[in-house]
Design an enzyme around this catalytic site. Sequence first.
Site, mmCIF file in Angstrom:
data_model
loop_
_atom_site.group_PDB
_atom_site.id
_atom_site.type_symbol
_atom_site.label_atom_id
_atom_site.label_comp_id
_atom_site.label_asym_id
_atom_site.label_seq_id
_atom_site.Cartn_x
_atom_site.Cartn_y
_atom_site.Cartn_z
ATOM 1 N N MET A 113 10.136 2.963 -6.025
ATOM 2 C CA MET A 113 9.869 3.711 -5.094
ATOM 3 C C MET A 113 10.848 5.140 -4.984
ATOM 4 O O MET A 113 11.922 4.913 -5.055
ATOM 5 C CB MET A 113 10.139 3.150 -3.693
ATOM 6 C CG MET A 113 9.189 1.907 -3.494
ATOM 7 S SD MET A 113 7.442 2.360 -3.305
ATOM 8 C CE MET A 113 7.257 3.620 -2.045
ATOM 9 N N HIS B 98 -4.629 2.189 -5.830
ATOM 10 C CA HIS B 98 -3.553 1.861 -5.030
ATOM 11 C C HIS B 98 -3.601 1.357 -3.701
ATOM 12 O O HIS B 98 -3.964 2.317 -2.900
ATOM 13 C CB HIS B 98 -2.351 2.575 -5.463
ATOM 14 C CG HIS B 98 -1.072 2.002 -4.955
ATOM 15 N ND1 HIS B 98 0.075 1.537 -6.028
ATOM 16 C CD2 HIS B 98 -0.428 2.238 -3.750
ATOM 17 C CE1 HIS B 98 1.029 1.080 -5.306
ATOM 18 N NE2 HIS B 98 0.918 1.619 -4.031
ATOM 19 N N SER C 185 -3.243 6.471 -4.631
ATOM 20 C CA SER C 185 -3.023 5.833 -3.389
ATOM 21 C C SER C 185 -4.137 5.998 -2.262
ATOM 22 O O SER C 185 -4.800 7.186 -2.169
ATOM 23 C CB SER C 185 -1.543 6.388 -2.557
ATOM 24 O OG SER C 185 -1.488 5.892 -1.163
ATOM 25 N N HIS D 157 -0.442 -3.255 -3.183
ATOM 26 C CA HIS D 157 0.945 -2.682 -3.025
ATOM 27 C C HIS D 157 1.512 -3.401 -1.643
ATOM 28 O O HIS D 157 1.208 -2.999 -0.427
ATOM 29 C CB HIS D 157 1.437 -1.412 -3.031
ATOM 30 C CG HIS D 157 2.743 -0.990 -2.880
ATOM 31 N ND1 HIS D 157 3.294 0.030 -2.736
ATOM 32 C CD2 HIS D 157 4.104 -1.945 -2.614
ATOM 33 C CE1 HIS D 157 4.359 0.268 -2.652
ATOM 34 N NE2 HIS D 157 4.893 -1.120 -2.104
ATOM 35 N N MET E 186 0.387 -2.471 4.377
ATOM 36 C CA MET E 186 1.491 -2.363 5.502
ATOM 37 C C MET E 186 1.278 -3.209 6.584
ATOM 38 O O MET E 186 0.117 -3.520 7.184
ATOM 39 C CB MET E 186 1.598 -0.992 5.996
ATOM 40 C CG MET E 186 1.915 -0.049 4.583
ATOM 41 S SD MET E 186 2.118 1.783 5.295
ATOM 42 C CE MET E 186 2.293 2.583 3.909
ATOM 43 N N ASP F 174 -2.244 0.474 -0.290
ATOM 44 C CA ASP F 174 -1.100 0.333 0.443
ATOM 45 C C ASP F 174 -1.044 -0.417 1.689
ATOM 46 O O ASP F 174 -1.727 -0.147 2.679
ATOM 47 C CB ASP F 174 -0.701 1.824 1.163
ATOM 48 C CG ASP F 174 -0.471 2.880 -0.028
ATOM 49 O OD1 ASP F 174 0.680 2.846 -0.894
ATOM 50 O OD2 ASP F 174 -1.534 3.515 -0.537
ATOM 51 N N ASP G 267 6.189 5.793 -7.050
ATOM 52 C CA ASP G 267 5.291 5.730 -5.836
ATOM 53 C C ASP G 267 6.120 6.481 -4.876
ATOM 54 O O ASP G 267 6.973 6.120 -4.219
ATOM 55 C CB ASP G 267 5.040 4.635 -5.418
ATOM 56 C CG ASP G 267 4.156 4.604 -4.059
ATOM 57 O OD1 ASP G 267 3.822 5.840 -3.776
ATOM 58 O OD2 ASP G 267 3.786 3.543 -3.487
ATOM 59 N N GLY H 133 6.151 3.339 3.797
ATOM 60 C CA GLY H 133 5.805 3.172 5.202
ATOM 61 C C GLY H 133 4.807 4.321 5.487
ATOM 62 O O GLY H 133 4.128 4.140 6.497
ATOM 63 N N MET I 148 3.356 -4.108 1.100
ATOM 64 C CA MET I 148 4.564 -3.751 1.875
ATOM 65 C C MET I 148 4.723 -4.619 3.135
ATOM 66 O O MET I 148 4.356 -4.197 4.248
ATOM 67 C CB MET I 148 4.448 -2.253 2.217
ATOM 68 C CG MET I 148 4.859 -1.241 0.864
ATOM 69 S SD MET I 148 4.343 0.236 1.071
ATOM 70 C CE MET I 148 2.627 0.483 0.561
#
Length: 233
Positions: A142, A38, A13, A71, A42, A40, A180, A147, A73
């Site tokens: 998850m 990975h 991550s 990923h 957001m 993230d 994760d 977050g 989100m």
Amino acid sequence: MQPTAPRPSIVASILPADFSRLGEECAALEAAGVDRVHWDVMDGSFVPNLTVGPDVIACVRQRVRLGFEAHLMVERPEPMLGRWAAAGCETAIVHAEACAHLHRTLATIRELGMRAGVALNPATPLDAVAHVLDLVDLLLVMTVDPGFGGQAYLASMEPKITAARALLDASGREIALEVDGGIGRGTIGPAARAGADTFCVGSALFRERGAMAAEVSALRRLAAAGEVSGAAA
């Protein structure tokens, strides 16, 4: 002779990285032996945080050969799926909770030439993906609420991981099972025993940047053996 167990995949991550040095941070992860990065992503809406967009990822893409997974989100990921493919992401992971038409979204990801992943928040049941597995290459369970990085691993998700493993095996397709959230030396073994084969690791890798390679090796060994180390997650 029994078949050899698959090699556990360690996915890094980027959330704990120094965002002013993302190229160098990804190069260090590649040198440490992680399997892919990975990202993230957001949006401040689906999760209460903001991170990176496709232009940032595209800038880093030329620095490393590692595979990239995005990923997402984010609310309504569909309009920007092509941007993640163009940025060099081989895998796009969407949240079942964020997609009004999950089947169509996963089909679009595959049409764009990416592997299709679907993520489930801790409170979301496996039933949410049971009827789209023909389009799924990776299921992400998850083990924290998404977050923020640095959260504690939810051991209560292990029965869900085990149930997910059974569901994927019954599908007859090769679908990776990733976890994760809070993954480190103290938690990777139990997650592996529960059935996960791919492990997204963040804070545990970046805690000691000069020892990343040793940490990757230790995590891979613990996952393969299903063991727990005394070190903190």
